[in-house]
Motif scaffolding. Structure first.
Motif, PDB file in Angstrom:
ATOM      1  N   UNK A 215      16.186  18.676   5.206  1.00  0.00           N
ATOM      2  CA  UNK A 215      17.391  19.476   5.428  1.00  0.00           C
ATOM      3  C   UNK A 215      18.608  18.556   5.432  1.00  0.00           C
ATOM      4  N   UNK A 216      19.589  18.890   4.619  1.00  0.00           N
ATOM      5  CA  UNK A 216      20.809  18.095   4.529  1.00  0.00           C
ATOM      6  C   UNK A 216      21.346  18.147   3.117  1.00  0.00           C
ATOM      7  N   UNK A 217      22.632  17.929   2.963  1.00  0.00           N
ATOM      8  CA  UNK A 217      23.252  17.956   1.644  1.00  0.00           C
ATOM      9  C   UNK A 217      22.529  17.032   0.682  1.00  0.00           C
ATOM     10  N   UNK A 218      22.391  17.476  -0.573  1.00  0.00           N
ATOM     11  CA  UNK A 218      21.809  16.618  -1.599  1.00  0.00           C
ATOM     12  C   UNK A 218      22.895  15.663  -2.070  1.00  0.00           C
ATOM     13  N   UNK A 219      22.775  14.412  -1.641  1.00  0.00           N
ATOM     14  CA  UNK A 219      23.781  13.396  -1.913  1.00  0.00           C
ATOM     15  C   UNK A 219      23.086  12.048  -1.931  1.00  0.00           C
ATOM     16  N   UNK A 220      23.636  11.103  -2.683  1.00  0.00           N
ATOM     17  CA  UNK A 220      23.011   9.784  -2.748  1.00  0.00           C
ATOM     18  C   UNK A 220      23.007   9.103  -1.386  1.00  0.00           C
ATOM     19  N   UNK A 221      23.929   9.484  -0.506  1.00  0.00           N
ATOM     20  CA  UNK A 221      23.968   8.895   0.836  1.00  0.00           C
ATOM     21  C   UNK A 221      22.727   9.260   1.639  1.00  0.00           C
ATOM     22  N   UNK A 222      22.150  10.414   1.359  1.00  0.00           N
ATOM     23  CA  UNK A 222      20.966  10.861   2.088  1.00  0.00           C
ATOM     24  C   UNK A 222      19.658  10.522   1.376  1.00  0.00           C
ATOM     25  N   UNK A 223      19.749   9.767   0.283  1.00  0.00           N
ATOM     26  CA  UNK A 223      18.559   9.162  -0.290  1.00  0.00           C
ATOM     27  C   UNK A 223      17.619  10.062  -1.065  1.00  0.00           C
ATOM     28  N   UNK A 224      18.110  11.209  -1.535  1.00  0.00           N
ATOM     29  CA  UNK A 224      17.228  12.080  -2.313  1.00  0.00           C
ATOM     30  C   UNK A 224      16.775  11.417  -3.615  1.00  0.00           C
ATOM     31  N   UNK A 225      17.550  10.457  -4.108  1.00  0.00           N
ATOM     32  CA  UNK A 225      17.174   9.754  -5.337  1.00  0.00           C
ATOM     33  C   UNK A 225      15.917   8.913  -5.144  1.00  0.00           C
ATOM     34  N   UNK A 226      15.523   8.670  -3.890  1.00  0.00           N
ATOM     35  CA  UNK A 226      14.269   7.981  -3.584  1.00  0.00           C
ATOM     36  C   UNK A 226      13.190   8.957  -3.124  1.00  0.00           C
ATOM     37  N   UNK A 227      13.610  10.029  -2.483  1.00  0.00           N
ATOM     38  CA  UNK A 227      12.654  11.040  -2.018  1.00  0.00           C
ATOM     39  C   UNK A 227      11.955  11.744  -3.178  1.00  0.00           C
ATOM     40  N   UNK A 228      12.706  12.126  -4.205  1.00  0.00           N
ATOM     41  CA  UNK A 228      12.115  12.912  -5.291  1.00  0.00           C
ATOM     42  C   UNK A 228      11.068  12.133  -6.094  1.00  0.00           C
ATOM     43  N   UNK A 229      11.319  10.873  -6.483  1.00  0.00           N
ATOM     44  CA  UNK A 229      10.243  10.148  -7.170  1.00  0.00           C
ATOM     45  C   UNK A 229       9.033   9.891  -6.273  1.00  0.00           C
ATOM     46  N   UNK A 230       9.269   9.764  -4.958  1.00  0.00           N
ATOM     47  CA  UNK A 230       8.141   9.615  -4.035  1.00  0.00           C
ATOM     48  C   UNK A 230       7.297  10.881  -4.026  1.00  0.00           C
ATOM     49  N   UNK A 231       7.964  12.033  -4.018  1.00  0.00           N
ATOM     50  CA  UNK A 231       7.209  13.285  -4.009  1.00  0.00           C
ATOM     51  C   UNK A 231       6.472  13.493  -5.330  1.00  0.00           C
ATOM     52  N   UNK A 232       7.023  13.010  -6.425  1.00  0.00           N
ATOM     53  CA  UNK A 232       6.318  13.068  -7.700  1.00  0.00           C
ATOM     54  C   UNK A 232       4.976  12.332  -7.615  1.00  0.00           C
ATOM     55  N   UNK A 233       4.951  11.211  -6.923  1.00  0.00           N
ATOM     56  CA  UNK A 233       3.706  10.476  -6.724  1.00  0.00           C
ATOM     57  C   UNK A 233       2.708  11.295  -5.915  1.00  0.00           C
ATOM     58  N   UNK A 234       3.227  12.006  -4.907  1.00  0.00           N
ATOM     59  CA  UNK A 234       2.357  12.867  -4.098  1.00  0.00           C
ATOM     60  C   UNK A 234       1.783  13.993  -4.950  1.00  0.00           C
ATOM     61  N   UNK A 235       2.629  14.594  -5.769  1.00  0.00           N
ATOM     62  CA  UNK A 235       2.192  15.714  -6.626  1.00  0.00           C
ATOM     63  C   UNK A 235       1.098  15.282  -7.606  1.00  0.00           C
ATOM     64  N   UNK A 236       1.156  14.057  -8.055  1.00  0.00           N
ATOM     65  CA  UNK A 236       0.125  13.573  -8.972  1.00  0.00           C
ATOM     66  C   UNK A 236      -1.247  13.561  -8.309  1.00  0.00           C
ATOM     67  N   UNK A 237      -1.263  13.373  -6.997  1.00  0.00           N
ATOM     68  CA  UNK A 237      -2.531  13.320  -6.259  1.00  0.00           C
ATOM     69  C   UNK A 237      -2.883  14.662  -5.626  1.00  0.00           C
ATOM     70  N   UNK A 238      -1.865  15.421  -5.244  1.00  0.00           N
ATOM     71  CA  UNK A 238      -2.083  16.725  -4.604  1.00  0.00           C
ATOM     72  C   UNK A 238      -1.177  17.736  -5.301  1.00  0.00           C
ATOM     73  N   UNK A 239      -1.615  18.313  -6.419  1.00  0.00           N
ATOM     74  CA  UNK A 239      -0.755  19.173  -7.241  1.00  0.00           C
ATOM     75  C   UNK A 239      -0.179  20.375  -6.498  1.00  0.00           C
ATOM     76  N   UNK A 240      -0.887  20.874  -5.485  1.00  0.00           N
ATOM     77  CA  UNK A 240      -0.406  22.071  -4.788  1.00  0.00           C
ATOM     78  C   UNK A 240       0.658  21.768  -3.733  1.00  0.00           C
TER      79      UNK A 240
END
Length: 386
Positions: A215-240
């Protein structure tokens, strides 16, 4: 000496909660704000800063959040002009304002009585740290986008910190940023934000499938540019697995957003009651911020009984112990974020234990009334020293 506080600012941020509870506790002397009078604050103690409100009103409801933030600071002369015409009433012994709002307030206090305690309320880290971190990420991920706060405001906020008797820090991260920029440690007082436990309640079970929420504005200050590629790694292992993000999209994230469309479920904003339900239906709360004061949603997520996966820069370590109430990972560490999320999926018993510990640490004895009591007790102690 019992504190009698005037809270003043161009915008309230979270100070409406503090003022309301100060009234309950007998410490509210006045509430001067650009925002409307909140419930729980007597009308006779409220003054609306009309010049600032009217100057800013045109930008409140526009869909351009960046423009609203830019004008918030450019309209400060209207705020200053109104403040310069005021007088501190007799009996007031503490004045408190958020960053950017303190300079004229502190001058009023100094002209009235040198024994009035001046409190700088820091919703973010020291301005030198804030500007450097935010602009640095913009330069990396947003084609040289300039942050929406003029450099002159940075110096104004610095002057306010220098003039304050107390720098109210919502987190250890904020305190450390103050000390790193030359603020004496004894000047800082750390107290993390409270939570409305009538709205946010502890979850009863894990969701049927892994679901992470940020929860929080999507902005580079809040680090979503690192969160999204991390979640992509999770999705590769747990597609659901799912990632839910709640918050508006800031202009500095538009370039990055195009890369990650479809990676997550996005809600621009939701009412508190709906957010409470969304939190209670999640596996864990995750936040990868590079600069924050103390994200208020941390307390809300803890009150919902969620493990907290976050950086030190979110302010989380003020209440979250690594491995007890959640997992603290390094900022910009994509693998670290992914590993923390995977652990919450693969170790359900650990997830539940961390969530319950988070509830105990972040919700019990941590209402806004508790938060305000901590402040007033500290002000009383410091008034005695003055």
């Amino acid at each position: 000496m019992k504190p009698h506080v005037i809270y003043a600012g161009m915008t309230s941020w979270y100070i409406n909660h503090t003022a309301r509870e100060s009234e309950v506790l007998g410490g509210l002397a006045g509430y001067w704000m650009g925002n409307k009078c909140p419930a729980g604050v007597p009308r006779e103690k409220y003054k609306r800063i009309w010049p600032y409100h009217l100057a800013q009103k045109a930008f409140y409801h526009l869909p351009f959040s960046d423009l609203e933030e830019r004008m918030r600071w450019r309209n400060l002369p209207f705020y200053d002009a109104w403040m310069n015409l005021q007088e501190i009433p007799d009996g007031v012994n503490v004045v408190q304002g958020p960053m950017g709002s303190c300079e004229p307030l502190f001058k009023l206090a100094e002209n009235k009585d040198s024994s009035i305690l001046k409190v700088f309320d820091a919703p973010n880290s020291h301005p030198y740290s804030l500007f450097e971190i935010w602009q640095g990420e913009c330069d990396r991920y947003s084609n040289g986008f300039r942050i929406p706060i003029h450099l002159a405001i940075k110096e104004r906020i610095k002057r306010e910190i220098d003039a304050a008797d107390v720098v109210l820090c919502p987190s250890l991260f904020v305190r450390d940023s103050m000390i790193a920029n030359g603020v004496p440690e004894e000047k800082c007082f750390v107290s993390h934000f409270g939570v409305d436990t009538s709205v946010f309640t502890e979850r009863e079970k894990l969701p049927d499938k892994p679901r992470f929420i940020c929860v929080g504005s999507l902005t580079v200050r809040k680090g979503h540019q690192y969160l999204f590629p991390a979640f992509e790694k999770v999705k590769q292992r747990v597609p659901e697995a799912e990632l839910v993000c709640v918050g508006d999209v800031r202009p500095d994230f538009q370039t990055e957003l195009k890369k990650w469309q479809g990676t997550f479920t996005h809600h621009l904003g939701v009412p508190h009651a709906r957010l409470a339900k969304m939190l209670a239906e999640s596996t864990a709360f995750v936040m990868a911020s590079l600069e924050e004061g103390f994200a208020r949603v941390l307390s809300e997520a803890m009150a919902a009984g969620l493990p907290i996966l976050a950086t030190f820069e979110t302010g989380a370590t003020t209440v979250v112990r690594d491995g007890i109430e959640g997992i603290i990972f390094k900022s910009r560490d994509v693998d670290g974020i992914a590993d923390a999320m995977m652990r919450m999926i693969s170790e359900p018993e650990t997830n539940l234990a961390m969530g319950h510990a988070a509830y105990a640490a972040g919700a019990e004895r941590n209402t806004w009334n508790d938060y305000t009591k901590r402040l007033l007790n500290e002000y009383q102690r410091r008034l005695g020293e003055l």
